[in-house]
Motif scaffolding. Structure first.
Motif, short mmCIF file in Angstrom:
data_model
loop_
_atom_site.label_atom_id
_atom_site.label_comp_id
_atom_site.label_asym_id
_atom_site.label_seq_id
_atom_site.Cartn_x
_atom_site.Cartn_y
_atom_site.Cartn_z
N TYR A 284 0.83 -1.21 0.00
CA TYR A 284 0.00 0.00 0.00
C TYR A 284 0.87 1.25 0.00
O TYR A 284 0.68 2.17 -0.82
CB TYR A 284 -0.92 -0.02 1.22
CG TYR A 284 -1.88 1.15 1.29
CD1 TYR A 284 -3.11 1.09 0.66
CD2 TYR A 284 -1.55 2.31 1.99
CE1 TYR A 284 -4.00 2.16 0.71
CE2 TYR A 284 -2.41 3.39 2.05
CZ TYR A 284 -3.64 3.30 1.41
OH TYR A 284 -4.51 4.37 1.47
N ASP A 285 1.83 1.30 0.91
CA ASP A 285 2.71 2.48 1.01
C ASP A 285 3.55 2.63 -0.25
O ASP A 285 3.75 3.76 -0.74
CB ASP A 285 3.62 2.36 2.23
CG ASP A 285 2.85 2.44 3.55
OD1 ASP A 285 1.70 2.92 3.54
OD2 ASP A 285 3.41 2.01 4.58
N GLY A 286 4.04 1.50 -0.78
CA GLY A 286 4.89 1.57 -1.96
C GLY A 286 4.16 2.08 -3.19
O GLY A 286 4.66 2.98 -3.89
N LYS A 288 1.37 3.80 -3.19
CA LYS A 288 0.93 5.18 -2.91
C LYS A 288 2.07 6.16 -3.18
O LYS A 288 1.85 7.24 -3.78
CB LYS A 288 0.44 5.30 -1.47
CG LYS A 288 -0.16 6.66 -1.13
CD LYS A 288 -0.70 6.67 0.30
CE LYS A 288 -1.31 8.02 0.64
NZ LYS A 288 -1.84 8.04 2.03
N ASN A 289 3.27 5.81 -2.76
CA ASN A 289 4.42 6.69 -2.97
C ASN A 289 4.75 6.85 -4.46
O ASN A 289 5.35 7.86 -4.85
CB ASN A 289 5.64 6.14 -2.23
CG ASN A 289 5.52 6.28 -0.73
OD1 ASN A 289 4.75 7.12 -0.24
ND2 ASN A 289 6.25 5.48 0.02
N LEU A 290 4.34 5.89 -5.26
CA LEU A 290 4.56 5.98 -6.71
C LEU A 290 3.42 6.72 -7.43
O LEU A 290 3.44 6.84 -8.65
CB LEU A 290 4.71 4.57 -7.31
CG LEU A 290 6.02 3.84 -6.96
CD1 LEU A 290 5.95 2.38 -7.41
CD2 LEU A 290 7.22 4.53 -7.61
N GLY A 291 2.45 7.19 -6.65
CA GLY A 291 1.37 7.98 -7.23
C GLY A 291 0.13 7.21 -7.62
O GLY A 291 -0.78 7.77 -8.25
N GLN A 293 -3.50 5.42 -7.14
CA GLN A 293 -4.70 5.57 -6.32
C GLN A 293 -5.41 4.23 -6.23
O GLN A 293 -5.20 3.34 -7.06
CB GLN A 293 -5.61 6.65 -6.91
CG GLN A 293 -4.99 8.04 -6.90
CD GLN A 293 -5.87 9.09 -7.54
OE1 GLN A 293 -6.99 8.81 -7.98
NE2 GLN A 293 -5.36 10.31 -7.63
N THR A 364 9.07 -0.26 -8.83
CA THR A 364 9.70 1.05 -8.90
C THR A 364 10.65 1.14 -10.09
O THR A 364 10.69 2.14 -10.80
CB THR A 364 10.46 1.35 -7.59
OG1 THR A 364 9.54 1.28 -6.49
CG2 THR A 364 11.09 2.73 -7.64
N GLU A 368 9.98 3.93 -12.95
CA GLU A 368 10.96 4.99 -13.13
C GLU A 368 11.81 4.81 -14.38
O GLU A 368 12.71 5.60 -14.64
CB GLU A 368 11.83 5.09 -11.88
CG GLU A 368 11.01 5.53 -10.64
CD GLU A 368 11.87 5.66 -9.38
OE1 GLU A 368 13.05 5.25 -9.42
OE2 GLU A 368 11.33 6.18 -8.39
#
Length: 369
Positions: A284-286, A288-291, A293, A364, A368
Protein backbone atom coordinates in the motif's frame (compact mmCIF):
# COMPACT_ATOMS: atom_id res chain seq x y z
CA UNK A 1 4.98 -49.87 2.60
CA UNK A 2 7.84 -48.21 0.76
CA UNK A 3 9.81 -45.50 2.44
CA UNK A 4 9.17 -41.91 1.43
CA UNK A 5 10.36 -41.27 -2.10
CA UNK A 6 13.10 -38.75 -2.73
CA UNK A 7 13.18 -36.34 -5.63
CA UNK A 8 15.61 -33.62 -6.56
CA UNK A 9 14.55 -30.82 -8.89
CA UNK A 10 15.43 -27.16 -8.95
CA UNK A 11 12.24 -25.09 -8.89
CA UNK A 12 12.33 -21.33 -9.23
CA UNK A 13 10.36 -19.35 -6.68
CA UNK A 14 7.52 -17.31 -8.12
CA UNK A 15 5.87 -14.53 -6.12
CA UNK A 16 2.17 -14.79 -6.88
CA UNK A 17 0.22 -11.62 -6.10
CA UNK A 18 -2.99 -13.06 -7.53
CA UNK A 19 -5.66 -13.99 -4.94
CA UNK A 20 -4.98 -17.73 -5.16
CA UNK A 21 -3.66 -20.20 -6.10
CA UNK A 22 -0.96 -18.90 -3.81
CA UNK A 23 2.79 -19.14 -3.51
CA UNK A 24 3.41 -22.39 -1.64
CA UNK A 25 6.22 -23.46 0.66
CA UNK A 26 8.89 -26.05 -0.09
CA UNK A 27 7.28 -28.34 2.51
CA UNK A 28 3.90 -28.22 0.77
CA UNK A 29 5.43 -28.92 -2.64
CA UNK A 30 7.47 -31.84 -1.29
CA UNK A 31 4.40 -33.33 0.43
CA UNK A 32 3.02 -34.21 -3.01
CA UNK A 33 5.93 -36.59 -3.63
CA UNK A 34 4.36 -39.57 -1.94
CA UNK A 35 3.83 -43.28 -2.56
CA UNK A 36 0.87 -44.05 -4.81
CA UNK A 37 -2.16 -45.17 -2.83
CA UNK A 38 -5.72 -46.09 -3.66
CA UNK A 39 -7.97 -43.44 -2.05
CA UNK A 40 -10.36 -46.20 -0.90
CA UNK A 41 -7.78 -47.48 1.59
CA UNK A 42 -8.53 -46.80 5.25
CA UNK A 43 -5.16 -45.07 5.63
CA UNK A 44 -6.23 -42.44 3.10
CA UNK A 45 -9.67 -42.15 4.71
CA UNK A 46 -7.90 -41.32 7.95
CA UNK A 47 -6.06 -38.53 6.13
CA UNK A 48 -9.42 -37.09 5.01
CA UNK A 49 -10.57 -36.98 8.64
CA UNK A 50 -7.29 -35.35 9.68
CA UNK A 51 -7.81 -32.67 7.02
CA UNK A 52 -11.33 -32.00 8.30
CA UNK A 53 -10.15 -31.78 11.90
CA UNK A 54 -7.33 -29.44 10.87
CA UNK A 55 -9.74 -27.16 9.03
CA UNK A 56 -11.93 -26.98 12.13
CA UNK A 57 -8.95 -26.43 14.44
CA UNK A 58 -7.92 -23.42 12.34
CA UNK A 59 -11.34 -21.85 13.04
CA UNK A 60 -11.78 -23.17 16.61
CA UNK A 61 -14.78 -25.20 15.47
CA UNK A 62 -13.96 -28.76 16.55
CA UNK A 63 -16.79 -28.79 19.10
CA UNK A 64 -19.43 -26.95 17.11
CA UNK A 65 -19.01 -27.59 13.37
CA UNK A 66 -18.50 -30.28 10.71
CA UNK A 67 -16.75 -30.26 7.32
CA UNK A 68 -17.73 -31.44 3.86
CA UNK A 69 -14.86 -31.82 1.36
CA UNK A 70 -15.30 -31.46 -2.39
CA UNK A 71 -12.99 -32.01 -5.34
CA UNK A 72 -13.76 -28.62 -6.82
CA UNK A 73 -12.71 -25.02 -7.06
CA UNK A 74 -14.09 -22.52 -4.57
CA UNK A 75 -17.12 -21.97 -6.78
CA UNK A 76 -17.97 -25.63 -6.26
CA UNK A 77 -18.07 -25.08 -2.50
CA UNK A 78 -20.23 -22.01 -3.05
CA UNK A 79 -22.67 -23.98 -5.18
CA UNK A 80 -22.73 -26.92 -2.75
CA UNK A 81 -23.49 -24.61 0.16
CA UNK A 82 -26.32 -22.69 -1.50
CA UNK A 83 -28.05 -25.66 -3.08
CA UNK A 84 -27.77 -27.71 0.13
CA UNK A 85 -28.55 -25.04 2.73
CA UNK A 86 -31.65 -23.60 1.08
CA UNK A 87 -34.87 -25.59 1.25
CA UNK A 88 -37.99 -25.19 -0.88
CA UNK A 89 -39.57 -22.78 1.61
CA UNK A 90 -36.45 -20.70 2.24
CA UNK A 91 -35.48 -17.29 0.90
CA UNK A 92 -31.96 -15.88 1.01
CA UNK A 93 -30.80 -12.27 1.00
CA UNK A 94 -27.52 -12.03 -0.93
CA UNK A 95 -25.08 -9.18 -0.31
CA UNK A 96 -24.07 -8.30 -3.88
CA UNK A 97 -21.40 -5.64 -3.36
CA UNK A 98 -18.83 -7.39 -5.55
CA UNK A 99 -18.27 -9.99 -8.26
CA UNK A 100 -18.52 -12.99 -5.95
CA UNK A 101 -21.77 -11.89 -4.35
CA UNK A 102 -23.08 -11.65 -7.90
CA UNK A 103 -21.83 -15.20 -8.49
CA UNK A 104 -23.97 -16.35 -5.56
CA UNK A 105 -26.93 -14.71 -7.27
CA UNK A 106 -26.16 -16.52 -10.52
CA UNK A 107 -26.07 -19.89 -8.73
CA UNK A 108 -29.38 -19.28 -6.97
CA UNK A 109 -30.94 -18.23 -10.25
CA UNK A 110 -29.70 -21.36 -12.04
CA UNK A 111 -31.25 -23.64 -9.39
CA UNK A 112 -34.47 -21.66 -9.08
CA UNK A 113 -33.76 -20.81 -5.42
CA UNK A 114 -35.70 -17.95 -3.84
CA UNK A 115 -33.52 -14.90 -3.26
CA UNK A 116 -33.27 -11.12 -3.14
CA UNK A 117 -30.16 -8.95 -3.39
CA UNK A 118 -28.93 -5.88 -1.55
CA UNK A 119 -26.09 -3.39 -2.16
CA UNK A 120 -24.31 -2.42 -5.35
CA UNK A 121 -20.76 -3.09 -6.52
CA UNK A 122 -18.32 -1.39 -4.14
CA UNK A 123 -20.91 -0.50 -1.45
CA UNK A 124 -19.96 -1.15 2.16
CA UNK A 125 -22.67 -3.33 3.79
CA UNK A 126 -23.00 -1.69 7.19
CA UNK A 127 -24.65 -3.96 9.73
CA UNK A 128 -27.44 -1.43 10.40
CA UNK A 129 -28.31 -1.33 6.69
CA UNK A 130 -28.30 -5.13 6.50
CA UNK A 131 -30.60 -5.25 9.52
CA UNK A 132 -33.03 -2.83 7.85
CA UNK A 133 -33.22 -4.95 4.68
CA UNK A 134 -33.80 -8.10 6.73
CA UNK A 135 -36.59 -6.37 8.66
CA UNK A 136 -38.33 -5.36 5.43
CA UNK A 137 -38.38 -8.89 3.98
CA UNK A 138 -39.15 -12.48 4.86
CA UNK A 139 -35.70 -14.07 4.81
CA UNK A 140 -34.55 -17.34 6.32
CA UNK A 141 -30.89 -16.95 5.25
CA UNK A 142 -28.34 -14.27 4.47
CA UNK A 143 -25.40 -14.98 2.14
CA UNK A 144 -22.33 -12.76 2.00
CA UNK A 145 -18.71 -12.67 0.95
CA UNK A 146 -16.28 -12.01 3.80
CA UNK A 147 -13.33 -10.75 1.80
CA UNK A 148 -14.59 -9.55 -1.59
CA UNK A 149 -11.52 -10.02 -3.74
CA UNK A 150 -12.96 -8.16 -6.72
CA UNK A 151 -12.56 -4.91 -4.77
CA UNK A 152 -10.39 -5.82 -1.76
CA UNK A 153 -13.20 -4.98 0.68
CA UNK A 154 -13.49 -6.75 4.02
CA UNK A 155 -17.18 -6.98 4.82
CA UNK A 156 -18.11 -6.72 8.53
CA UNK A 157 -18.51 -10.41 9.33
CA UNK A 158 -18.89 -10.34 13.10
CA UNK A 159 -21.36 -7.43 13.08
CA UNK A 160 -23.56 -8.99 10.40
CA UNK A 161 -23.41 -12.35 12.20
CA UNK A 162 -24.87 -10.70 15.30
CA UNK A 163 -27.65 -9.10 13.24
CA UNK A 164 -28.52 -12.51 11.77
CA UNK A 165 -28.50 -14.10 15.21
CA UNK A 166 -30.89 -11.44 16.54
CA UNK A 167 -33.33 -12.09 13.70
CA UNK A 168 -32.94 -15.89 13.67
CA UNK A 169 -31.57 -15.75 10.12
CA UNK A 170 -29.06 -18.43 9.10
CA UNK A 171 -25.75 -17.03 7.82
CA UNK A 172 -23.85 -18.34 4.78
CA UNK A 173 -20.32 -16.93 4.40
CA UNK A 174 -17.87 -17.14 1.53
CA UNK A 175 -14.52 -16.99 3.35
CA UNK A 176 -12.62 -18.07 0.27
CA UNK A 177 -9.85 -15.51 0.70
CA UNK A 178 -9.88 -15.04 4.46
CA UNK A 179 -10.17 -18.43 6.19
CA UNK A 180 -6.77 -19.43 7.52
CA UNK A 181 -5.44 -15.87 7.76
CA UNK A 182 -8.15 -13.67 9.28
CA UNK A 183 -8.91 -14.90 12.83
CA UNK A 184 -12.42 -16.39 12.57
CA UNK A 185 -13.62 -18.01 15.80
CA UNK A 186 -16.43 -20.43 14.98
CA UNK A 187 -17.15 -20.98 18.65
CA UNK A 188 -17.80 -17.28 19.27
CA UNK A 189 -19.13 -16.01 15.94
CA UNK A 190 -22.55 -17.49 15.02
CA UNK A 191 -21.89 -18.90 11.53
CA UNK A 192 -24.11 -21.59 10.03
CA UNK A 193 -22.12 -22.16 6.84
CA UNK A 194 -18.67 -20.96 5.81
CA UNK A 195 -16.66 -22.21 2.86
CA UNK A 196 -13.20 -21.86 1.34
CA UNK A 197 -10.64 -23.84 -0.66
CA UNK A 198 -7.23 -25.44 -0.27
CA UNK A 199 -5.32 -22.95 -2.40
CA UNK A 200 -6.04 -19.67 -0.63
CA UNK A 201 -5.04 -18.53 2.86
CA UNK A 202 -4.18 -22.04 4.08
CA UNK A 203 -1.54 -22.10 1.30
CA UNK A 204 -2.21 -25.52 -0.21
CA UNK A 205 -2.53 -26.54 -3.85
CA UNK A 206 -5.67 -26.03 -5.91
CA UNK A 207 -8.04 -29.00 -6.15
CA UNK A 208 -10.02 -29.21 -2.91
CA UNK A 209 -12.71 -26.98 -1.49
CA UNK A 210 -14.54 -27.33 1.80
CA UNK A 211 -17.76 -26.33 3.50
CA UNK A 212 -17.80 -25.88 7.27
CA UNK A 213 -21.30 -26.11 8.73
CA UNK A 214 -22.78 -26.00 12.21
CA UNK A 215 -23.78 -29.35 13.68
CA UNK A 216 -27.31 -27.98 14.18
CA UNK A 217 -27.71 -27.83 10.39
CA UNK A 218 -27.23 -31.57 9.73
CA UNK A 219 -30.94 -32.48 9.68
CA UNK A 220 -31.75 -29.55 7.41
CA UNK A 221 -29.03 -30.62 4.99
CA UNK A 222 -30.48 -34.11 4.97
CA UNK A 223 -33.92 -32.73 4.06
CA UNK A 224 -32.59 -30.41 1.35
CA UNK A 225 -30.89 -33.03 -0.83
CA UNK A 226 -31.58 -31.81 -4.38
CA UNK A 227 -28.10 -31.85 -5.96
CA UNK A 228 -26.03 -34.86 -6.97
CA UNK A 229 -22.32 -34.07 -6.97
CA UNK A 230 -22.76 -30.96 -4.82
CA UNK A 231 -24.94 -32.61 -2.15
CA UNK A 232 -23.27 -31.45 1.05
CA UNK A 233 -25.05 -33.93 3.33
CA UNK A 234 -24.15 -36.96 1.20
CA UNK A 235 -20.55 -35.79 0.83
CA UNK A 236 -20.14 -35.36 4.59
CA UNK A 237 -22.08 -38.48 5.54
CA UNK A 238 -20.18 -40.74 3.15
CA UNK A 239 -16.91 -39.88 4.88
CA UNK A 240 -18.46 -40.54 8.28
CA UNK A 241 -19.99 -43.88 7.30
CA UNK A 242 -17.50 -45.29 4.77
CA UNK A 243 -14.27 -43.46 5.64
CA UNK A 244 -13.90 -42.16 2.06
CA UNK A 245 -15.18 -39.45 -0.23
CA UNK A 246 -17.96 -40.37 -2.66
CA UNK A 247 -15.85 -39.52 -5.71
CA UNK A 248 -12.14 -39.83 -6.47
CA UNK A 249 -10.07 -37.23 -4.59
CA UNK A 250 -6.79 -35.73 -5.85
CA UNK A 251 -4.49 -37.89 -3.74
CA UNK A 252 -1.28 -35.84 -3.90
CA UNK A 253 -3.18 -32.58 -3.43
CA UNK A 254 -4.66 -33.97 -0.22
CA UNK A 255 -1.24 -34.74 1.23
CA UNK A 256 -0.08 -31.25 0.30
CA UNK A 257 -3.18 -29.71 1.89
CA UNK A 258 -2.55 -31.59 5.13
CA UNK A 259 0.99 -30.21 5.19
CA UNK A 260 -0.35 -26.70 4.54
CA UNK A 261 -2.79 -27.10 7.44
CA UNK A 262 0.09 -28.14 9.71
CA UNK A 263 2.06 -25.07 8.63
CA UNK A 264 -0.95 -22.84 9.32
CA UNK A 265 -1.38 -24.23 12.81
CA UNK A 266 2.36 -23.98 13.50
CA UNK A 267 2.47 -20.33 12.46
CA UNK A 268 -0.83 -19.58 14.17
CA UNK A 269 -3.68 -17.67 12.57
CA UNK A 270 -3.03 -14.52 14.60
CA UNK A 271 0.65 -14.49 13.60
CA UNK A 272 -0.28 -15.14 9.97
CA UNK A 273 -2.81 -12.32 10.08
CA UNK A 274 -0.11 -9.94 11.35
CA UNK A 275 2.25 -11.08 8.58
CA UNK A 276 -0.47 -10.49 6.01
CA UNK A 277 -1.21 -7.01 7.35
CA UNK A 278 2.48 -6.08 7.42
CA UNK A 279 2.99 -7.31 3.85
CA UNK A 280 -0.12 -5.48 2.65
CA UNK A 281 1.10 -2.24 4.24
CA UNK A 282 4.39 -2.46 2.34
CA UNK A 283 2.45 -2.74 -0.92
CA UNK A 284 0.00 0.00 0.00
CA UNK A 285 2.71 2.48 1.01
CA UNK A 286 4.89 1.57 -1.96
CA UNK A 287 2.21 2.03 -4.61
CA UNK A 288 0.93 5.18 -2.91
CA UNK A 289 4.42 6.69 -2.97
CA UNK A 290 4.56 5.98 -6.71
CA UNK A 291 1.37 7.98 -7.23
CA UNK A 292 -1.15 5.14 -7.59
CA UNK A 293 -4.70 5.57 -6.32
CA UNK A 294 -6.89 2.82 -4.92
CA UNK A 295 -10.46 1.75 -5.59
CA UNK A 296 -11.44 1.71 -1.90
CA UNK A 297 -10.89 4.10 0.99
CA UNK A 298 -8.30 2.68 3.38
CA UNK A 299 -10.87 2.04 6.15
CA UNK A 300 -12.64 -0.56 3.96
CA UNK A 301 -9.49 -2.36 2.82
CA UNK A 302 -9.13 -6.03 3.72
CA UNK A 303 -5.36 -5.88 4.32
CA UNK A 304 -5.22 -8.93 2.04
CA UNK A 305 -5.70 -7.47 -1.45
CA UNK A 306 -5.48 -4.09 -3.16
CA UNK A 307 -7.46 -2.97 -6.21
CA UNK A 308 -5.45 -0.19 -7.89
CA UNK A 309 -6.95 2.40 -10.20
CA UNK A 310 -5.13 2.42 -13.53
CA UNK A 311 -6.73 5.75 -14.39
CA UNK A 312 -4.33 7.28 -11.87
CA UNK A 313 -1.55 6.15 -14.22
CA UNK A 314 -3.03 6.70 -17.72
CA UNK A 315 0.37 6.24 -19.36
CA UNK A 316 0.77 2.74 -17.89
CA UNK A 317 0.29 -0.22 -20.23
CA UNK A 318 -0.93 -2.95 -17.86
CA UNK A 319 -0.02 -5.85 -20.15
CA UNK A 320 3.54 -4.57 -20.58
CA UNK A 321 3.75 -3.94 -16.81
CA UNK A 322 2.50 -7.48 -16.13
CA UNK A 323 4.97 -9.02 -18.57
CA UNK A 324 7.91 -7.12 -17.10
CA UNK A 325 7.08 -8.33 -13.58
CA UNK A 326 6.39 -11.86 -14.82
CA UNK A 327 9.90 -11.99 -16.27
CA UNK A 328 11.09 -11.36 -12.71
CA UNK A 329 8.94 -14.17 -11.22
CA UNK A 330 6.21 -11.77 -10.01
CA UNK A 331 2.56 -12.17 -11.00
CA UNK A 332 -0.05 -9.39 -10.77
CA UNK A 333 -3.74 -9.79 -11.58
CA UNK A 334 -6.18 -7.89 -13.81
CA UNK A 335 -9.25 -6.23 -12.31
CA UNK A 336 -12.91 -7.23 -12.66
CA UNK A 337 -14.69 -4.10 -11.41
CA UNK A 338 -17.34 -3.01 -13.96
CA UNK A 339 -16.61 0.24 -15.77
CA UNK A 340 -13.36 0.67 -13.83
CA UNK A 341 -9.83 0.17 -15.12
CA UNK A 342 -8.10 -1.62 -12.25
CA UNK A 343 -5.60 -4.32 -11.43
CA UNK A 344 -5.09 -6.28 -8.24
CA UNK A 345 -2.26 -7.38 -5.97
CA UNK A 346 -2.75 -9.79 -3.06
CA UNK A 347 -0.44 -11.01 -0.33
CA UNK A 348 -2.00 -14.47 0.02
CA UNK A 349 0.50 -17.30 0.33
CA UNK A 350 3.94 -18.14 1.67
CA UNK A 351 5.21 -14.58 1.23
CA UNK A 352 7.63 -12.83 3.56
CA UNK A 353 8.57 -9.17 3.88
CA UNK A 354 11.68 -9.63 1.74
CA UNK A 355 9.42 -10.92 -1.07
CA UNK A 356 7.21 -7.84 -0.90
CA UNK A 357 10.18 -5.47 -0.75
CA UNK A 358 11.53 -7.23 -3.85
CA UNK A 359 8.17 -6.68 -5.57
CA UNK A 360 8.23 -2.96 -4.83
CA UNK A 361 11.84 -2.71 -5.98
CA UNK A 362 10.89 -4.17 -9.38
CA UNK A 363 7.68 -2.09 -9.60
CA UNK A 364 9.70 1.05 -8.90
CA UNK A 365 12.31 0.02 -11.44
CA UNK A 366 9.61 -0.30 -14.09
CA UNK A 367 7.78 2.90 -13.18
CA UNK A 368 10.96 4.99 -13.13
CA UNK A 369 12.09 3.53 -16.44
Amino acid sequence: MLGKLTHQKSIKRNILLNPGPATTSKRVKEAMIIEDICPRESEFGDLMHQICDGILEIGNGLETHEVGLFVASGTGAMEATLVSALGDDDRVLIVTNGAYGLRMEAICKSYGLEYDTAFSFGDYPEAAKVKKVLEDGQFTHLAMIHHETSTGMMNPLEEIAEVCKERDVKLIVDAMSSYGAYPIDLKKTPLDYIFSSSNKCIHGMAGLSFVVFHKDRIEELKRNQRAFYFDLYSQWNNLQQKNQLRFTPPVQICYAFMEAIKETLEEGVKARWKRYQDNWQILYDGFKNLGFQFFLPESYESKILLALDLNSKPELDFNDFHDFLYQHQITIYPGVIPECNTFRVAIIGDLQQEDIHHVMKKVTEYMEG
